[in-house]
Every structure is written in structure tokens, then in C-alpha cells.
Design a protein around this motif. Sequence first.
Motif, PDB file in Angstrom:
ATOM      1  N   ARG A  69       0.824  -1.202   0.000  1.00  0.00           N
ATOM      2  CA  ARG A  69       0.000   0.000   0.000  1.00  0.00           C
ATOM      3  C   ARG A  69       0.861   1.255   0.000  1.00  0.00           C
ATOM      4  NH1 ARG A  69      -3.691   2.199   4.937  1.00  0.00           N
ATOM      5  NH2 ARG A  69      -1.602   2.873   5.574  1.00  0.00           N
ATOM      6  N   THR A  70       1.856   1.279   0.882  1.00  0.00           N
ATOM      7  CA  THR A  70       2.735   2.448   0.953  1.00  0.00           C
ATOM      8  C   THR A  70       3.575   2.575  -0.305  1.00  0.00           C
ATOM      9  OG1 THR A  70       2.871   2.157   3.355  1.00  0.00           O
ATOM     10  CG2 THR A  70       4.480   3.635   2.333  1.00  0.00           C
ATOM     11  N   GLN A  73       2.023   4.293  -3.207  1.00  0.00           N
ATOM     12  CA  GLN A  73       1.824   5.735  -3.143  1.00  0.00           C
ATOM     13  C   GLN A  73       3.044   6.516  -3.616  1.00  0.00           C
ATOM     14  OE1 GLN A  73       0.145   7.093   0.688  1.00  0.00           O
ATOM     15  NE2 GLN A  73      -0.404   4.971   1.086  1.00  0.00           N
ATOM     16  N   ASP A 125      -3.173   8.078  10.681  1.00  0.00           N
ATOM     17  CA  ASP A 125      -3.525   8.010   9.264  1.00  0.00           C
ATOM     18  C   ASP A 125      -4.470   9.133   8.864  1.00  0.00           C
ATOM     19  OD1 ASP A 125      -2.031   5.663   9.022  1.00  0.00           O
ATOM     20  OD2 ASP A 125      -3.748   4.386   9.478  1.00  0.00           O
ATOM     21  N   GLY A 137       2.046   8.753   5.506  1.00  0.00           N
ATOM     22  CA  GLY A 137       1.773   8.801   4.078  1.00  0.00           C
ATOM     23  C   GLY A 137       2.994   9.152   3.256  1.00  0.00           C
ATOM     24  N   VAL A 138       2.749   9.443   1.986  1.00  0.00           N
ATOM     25  CA  VAL A 138       3.794   9.831   1.033  1.00  0.00           C
ATOM     26  C   VAL A 138       3.443  11.219   0.523  1.00  0.00           C
ATOM     27  CG1 VAL A 138       4.955   9.271  -1.133  1.00  0.00           C
ATOM     28  CG2 VAL A 138       4.165   7.422   0.375  1.00  0.00           C
ATOM     29  N   TYR A 187       1.585  18.144   2.870  1.00  0.00           N
ATOM     30  CA  TYR A 187       0.349  17.674   3.503  1.00  0.00           C
ATOM     31  C   TYR A 187      -0.579  18.874   3.660  1.00  0.00           C
ATOM     32  CZ  TYR A 187      -3.071  16.558   7.026  1.00  0.00           C
ATOM     33  OH  TYR A 187      -4.267  16.419   7.692  1.00  0.00           O
ATOM     34  N   VAL A 247       8.442   9.726   2.710  1.00  0.00           N
ATOM     35  CA  VAL A 247       7.604   8.578   3.063  1.00  0.00           C
ATOM     36  C   VAL A 247       7.691   8.477   4.578  1.00  0.00           C
ATOM     37  CG1 VAL A 247       7.199   6.119   2.715  1.00  0.00           C
ATOM     38  CG2 VAL A 247       8.263   7.481   0.887  1.00  0.00           C
TER      39      VAL A 247
END
Length: 256
Positions: A69-70, A73, A125, A137-138, A187, A247
Amino acid sequence: MTAVRRRTHPRALGALLLAAGIALSGCQSGGAPPATRQSPPPDANGPGATAAGRSAPRPLVELPGLGPRTRGQVPDGARQALVVTGEGRDENKGSAVLYERDAQGGPWRPGPSWPVHNALHGWTDEHYRDDLRSPTGVFGLTGAGGLLSDPGTKLTYDESPAFTADGTGALGEPLAGSFDYVIAIDYNRKPGTTPLDRARPLGEDRGGGIWLHVDHEGPTQGCVSLTEDAMKALLRRVDPAKQPVVVMGDAASLAR
């Protein structure tokens, strides 16, 4: 790309200082990973050994410690990835490693590992303002700035007195100097703008002002902090032409 230094207009300084106080809210309480897991180095006497008897790190097919999943991204075109790995979901310490590769799909070369701090209560998250957790997250790295002059970055650099930090962190440590050098983490912000930009595409309640900045020897409110030397090294190496990303998260989250 040549670094661009913006100077804050005197008439806008008051507004920027106020904006900084808000924008920095994710950073002022005071963030890779218990050393990112990597393949063991080759034997010092083997084919990869250097003249000094030490081996150069072997290139890695994939960024270590990341689950599907990571990994999914991370943009295909990214050729620089700062992997920040926290010690635990509710922990505020970890380490960071800058990985680089020469071309899309090529092997990653690990750089040095640096200790970091993240938010006081760890990771989340779904970050919200004042939750005292860093978002997992990325995210892109597309803007920089600081109280001090540009140390030689290729990112657009905003030198401004609005980066002044004062007060104390969660452990009573002084915050002075924390924003001498910063790199904005993309972000809940408009990529490519100064770290002081107040745009919050996800809404004010989702927080903002999440940066890489100088460590003040304590946890942050949401940012990731590194030593001053590490920040200057990052600023000099991060290259927008390589689509750099960070990351970030606790080890368990990154492994998903």
C-alpha cells in the motif's frame, strides 16, 4: 533549477508573522526509523569491498520497510525518497534515510541514517489540527525556507523573519532556531508555495504547517525534525527535478 529567494515585503511582515504563528502550529511543540531495514552490507573482504576494507551499500530494488500500500503511493517518477520511520505508533522518535536512484524503475541507493523527532503522541492516518500526531503517508517536498539564508538548495527558498520560533517545547526545551531551515511537507497545502502559505485544501480542521525542520531535542506538534547539519545536507541534495518525496509513519504503518 536555480534556487529562488523570496524576501518578505515590509507591509506584509505583520500578516506573515501572524500567519506563521498559525502555520507553525503543527511544529511548535516540540520530526528514518529505527534504522530503516536494509539488506546487510556485503562482506568487507568480498567483491564489493573498498580499498579501506569497508563495503559500499548495495543498491536496493525496492525501498525497504514498505508494504504494497505504501509502496504504491510513491510516484513512479520519484528519484529521491526520504523514508522517515517512527519507533512506534505512539512514539515520537525514529530515524530518516534519503534514498536516491538514477532513473525510474532503477535501484535505490541508501544514504546516511539520521535520528528524528515526530509529534508528541506519535502517528496517525488521519491528521487533525492539535491532535499532536504526525500524518502518515507519502508527500511531495516542493518548497523551503527559513530564518537563515539559503544554504544552497535547488528548491524555491523563502528567507523571512516570519520563521522566528520562540517559547518552549513539550519537554521545556527552547524552540529558538527550530525554523532556521525548513522544508515544507506537502500535507494539506498547495505544492510549490512558500512553507508560510496558508492555503489548506483539506480544510483548516485537518491541520497544516507540517514541515521538516531543525530539531530542538524534543517532540513536535506534527512535524519531523532533524539536526541542523542534516537539514542543511537535505536542502543541498533535494532536487525538484527528481520529484522528491517523504515517506513517513511508524514502522508498522509503512509495512502495510
